[in-house]
Design a protein around this motif. Structure first.
Motif, mmCIF file in Angstrom:
data_model
loop_
_atom_site.group_PDB
_atom_site.id
_atom_site.type_symbol
_atom_site.label_atom_id
_atom_site.label_comp_id
_atom_site.label_asym_id
_atom_site.label_seq_id
_atom_site.Cartn_x
_atom_site.Cartn_y
_atom_site.Cartn_z
ATOM 1 N N ASP A 140 0.738 -1.107 -0.249
ATOM 2 C CA ASP A 140 0.227 -0.025 0.337
ATOM 3 C C ASP A 140 0.781 1.035 -0.003
ATOM 4 O O ASP A 140 1.678 1.468 1.181
ATOM 5 C CB ASP A 140 -1.035 -0.025 1.206
ATOM 6 C CG ASP A 140 -1.981 1.244 1.755
ATOM 7 O OD1 ASP A 140 -1.436 1.322 0.411
ATOM 8 O OD2 ASP A 140 -2.277 1.198 2.545
ATOM 9 N N HIS A 142 2.323 4.541 -0.190
ATOM 10 C CA HIS A 142 2.049 6.214 0.748
ATOM 11 C C HIS A 142 2.403 7.393 0.057
ATOM 12 O O HIS A 142 3.642 7.597 0.014
ATOM 13 C CB HIS A 142 2.901 5.946 2.282
ATOM 14 C CG HIS A 142 2.717 7.196 2.961
ATOM 15 N ND1 HIS A 142 3.701 7.925 3.905
ATOM 16 C CD2 HIS A 142 1.286 7.814 3.437
ATOM 17 C CE1 HIS A 142 2.572 9.030 4.412
ATOM 18 N NE2 HIS A 142 1.370 9.214 3.890
ATOM 19 N N ILE A 143 0.962 7.914 -0.256
ATOM 20 C CA ILE A 143 1.401 8.918 -1.632
ATOM 21 C C ILE A 143 1.834 10.502 -0.145
ATOM 22 O O ILE A 143 1.730 10.750 0.420
ATOM 23 C CB ILE A 143 -0.029 9.614 -2.261
ATOM 24 C CG1 ILE A 143 0.052 8.432 -3.503
ATOM 25 C CG2 ILE A 143 0.845 10.565 -2.770
ATOM 26 C CD1 ILE A 143 0.177 7.695 -3.872
ATOM 27 N N ALA A 185 -0.057 14.057 -10.066
ATOM 28 C CA ALA A 185 0.060 12.752 -9.810
ATOM 29 C C ALA A 185 1.121 12.506 -10.214
ATOM 30 O O ALA A 185 1.688 12.228 -11.329
ATOM 31 C CB ALA A 185 -0.676 12.393 -10.204
ATOM 32 N N PHE A 200 0.929 8.420 -9.643
ATOM 33 C CA PHE A 200 0.048 7.924 -8.411
ATOM 34 C C PHE A 200 -0.973 8.612 -7.757
ATOM 35 O O PHE A 200 -1.034 9.933 -7.742
ATOM 36 C CB PHE A 200 1.321 7.806 -7.271
ATOM 37 C CG PHE A 200 2.429 6.955 -7.653
ATOM 38 C CD1 PHE A 200 2.478 5.855 -6.898
ATOM 39 C CD2 PHE A 200 3.570 7.769 -7.930
ATOM 40 C CE1 PHE A 200 3.625 5.170 -7.207
ATOM 41 C CE2 PHE A 200 4.990 7.093 -7.784
ATOM 42 C CZ PHE A 200 4.924 5.927 -7.270
ATOM 43 N N GLY A 201 -1.830 8.141 -8.250
ATOM 44 C CA GLY A 201 -3.426 8.795 -8.146
ATOM 45 C C GLY A 201 -4.415 7.606 -8.991
ATOM 46 O O GLY A 201 -3.954 6.407 -9.949
ATOM 47 N N SER A 202 -5.512 7.944 -8.579
ATOM 48 C CA SER A 202 -6.558 7.218 -10.058
ATOM 49 C C SER A 202 -7.008 7.982 -10.595
ATOM 50 O O SER A 202 -8.109 8.589 -10.144
ATOM 51 C CB SER A 202 -7.811 6.388 -8.723
ATOM 52 O OG SER A 202 -8.755 6.380 -9.111
ATOM 53 N N LYS A 220 -4.689 0.763 -5.919
ATOM 54 C CA LYS A 220 -5.199 1.142 -4.497
ATOM 55 C C LYS A 220 -3.467 2.192 -4.692
ATOM 56 O O LYS A 220 -2.494 1.646 -4.569
ATOM 57 C CB LYS A 220 -5.414 0.629 -3.551
ATOM 58 C CG LYS A 220 -5.331 1.696 -1.937
ATOM 59 C CD LYS A 220 -5.483 0.594 -0.814
ATOM 60 C CE LYS A 220 -6.033 1.638 0.342
ATOM 61 N NZ LYS A 220 -5.994 1.619 1.963
ATOM 62 N N ASN A 221 -3.872 3.585 -4.749
ATOM 63 C CA ASN A 221 -3.223 4.845 -5.006
ATOM 64 C C ASN A 221 -2.248 4.790 -6.546
ATOM 65 O O ASN A 221 -1.202 5.255 -6.007
ATOM 66 C CB ASN A 221 -2.222 5.136 -3.893
ATOM 67 C CG ASN A 221 -3.100 4.788 -2.175
ATOM 68 O OD1 ASN A 221 -3.682 5.680 -2.669
ATOM 69 N ND2 ASN A 221 -2.456 4.349 -0.889
ATOM 70 N N VAL A 222 -2.368 3.831 -6.834
ATOM 71 C CA VAL A 222 -1.727 4.591 -7.993
ATOM 72 C C VAL A 222 -2.439 3.289 -9.848
ATOM 73 O O VAL A 222 -3.189 2.623 -9.500
ATOM 74 C CB VAL A 222 -0.716 2.729 -7.797
ATOM 75 C CG1 VAL A 222 -0.999 1.657 -8.334
ATOM 76 C CG2 VAL A 222 0.697 3.016 -9.372
#
Length: 277
Positions: A140, A142-143, A185, A200-202, A220-222
């Motif tokens: 998971d 971390h952004i 992103a 890094f984002g949706s 998730k997150n990517v």
């Protein structure tokens, strides 16, 4: 600096280290289960605590002329282990570790390509299955807002090395995970030479150097995209570029340039026999 977690296990690295999740051709990175960390000196233990369970020397492929490679397994709970590659251990089996304890020297591994920098490879795995290329747990991510980043295509050659160049963005518009971004992103990956890029984002699509790219998979997150294009630098077709987390420069592989040169990057694809931007 917290960079990722797996359940309640957190991966931390020093603030002067850079890292990547998807800038690699190997299975663990394509599956989002591995991270490469480029430490400034020795590799450091990234978790809160553990105990060295196994160390072995292994036989790598020979993408570069090196037969040196080591596998280290660190137990972090009765079920979970940390797999470490590309580090010559300075620790011993049975040794207890805490966060940022030295693990050993980062080496040039036969797994590397000529343009690869020394780094440590980390995966969190079930201790009953510690060795395979597949099967590690997804991370998971971390952004973070880490480095000045650009959405433009203009760069300056900051440094010329034997197998690549470091490029500095001319215009920097926001802090992001990597030196390249789309609407804030960060974009990461070895493009196009490793085949896959990450943002890094949706998102559903991005733009890179003015070229629109569709997202093929969201995690998730990517968001992941296929790098099925070519990159040209000042009209020269190059092997590719590399963007990393917490690294302010872009790696350019290929071409013939000098320090101080201004570089304009462009993406082209071949469609029906014609190049189209």
């Amino acid at each position: 600096m917290l960079i990722a977690r797996m359940r309640d296990v957190e991966l931390h690295i020093p603030e002067d280290a850079w890292y990547s999740f998807y800038n690699s051709p190997y299975t663990g990175h394509r599956n989002g289960t591995a991270v490469d960390v480029y430490f400034s000196d020795e590799a450091l233990f990234p978790l809160s605590e553990g105990k060295v369970r196994e160390i072995r020397k292994i036989d790598p492929p020979r993408f570069v002329p090196s037969d040196e490679e080591y596998l280290m397994i660190v137990e972090i709970s009765p079920q979970l282990c940390l797999k470490v590659l590309h580090v010559k251990p300075h620790v011993s089996v049975g040794e207890k570790l805490t966060k940022f304890d030295p693990l050993g020297k980062q080496i040039i591994s036969g797994f590397f390509r000529p343009w690869s920098d020394r780094h440590a490879h980390f995966e969190i795995r079930n201790c009953s299955d510690p060795y395979r290329a597949r099967g590690a747990y997804p991370l998971d991510i971390h952004i973070l807002s880490l480095v000045p980043s650009t959405s433009c295509a203009e760069f300056v050659v900051e440094e010329k090395r034997e197998y690549y160049y470091w490029l500095r963005p001319v215009k920097k518009d926001i802090l992001s995970m990597t030196p390249l971004n789309y609407h804030g992103a960060g974009i990461e990956g070895g493009l196009p030479h490793y085949g896959t890029g990450a943002v890094f984002g949706s998102l559903n699509e991005i733009s890179l150097f003015g070229y629109r790219i569709s997202i093929r998979e969201r995690r998730k997150n990517v968001s992941l995209f296929d790098a099925n294009f070519s990159i040209y630098a000042n009209g020269q077709r190059i092997k590719g570029i590399g963007a990393f987390c917490n690294q302010p420069f872009v790696k350019l592989i290929g071409g013939n340039f000098d320090e101080g040169d201004t570089i304009s990057l462009r993406i082209l694809t071949s469609f029906n026999g014609q190049n189209k931007a």
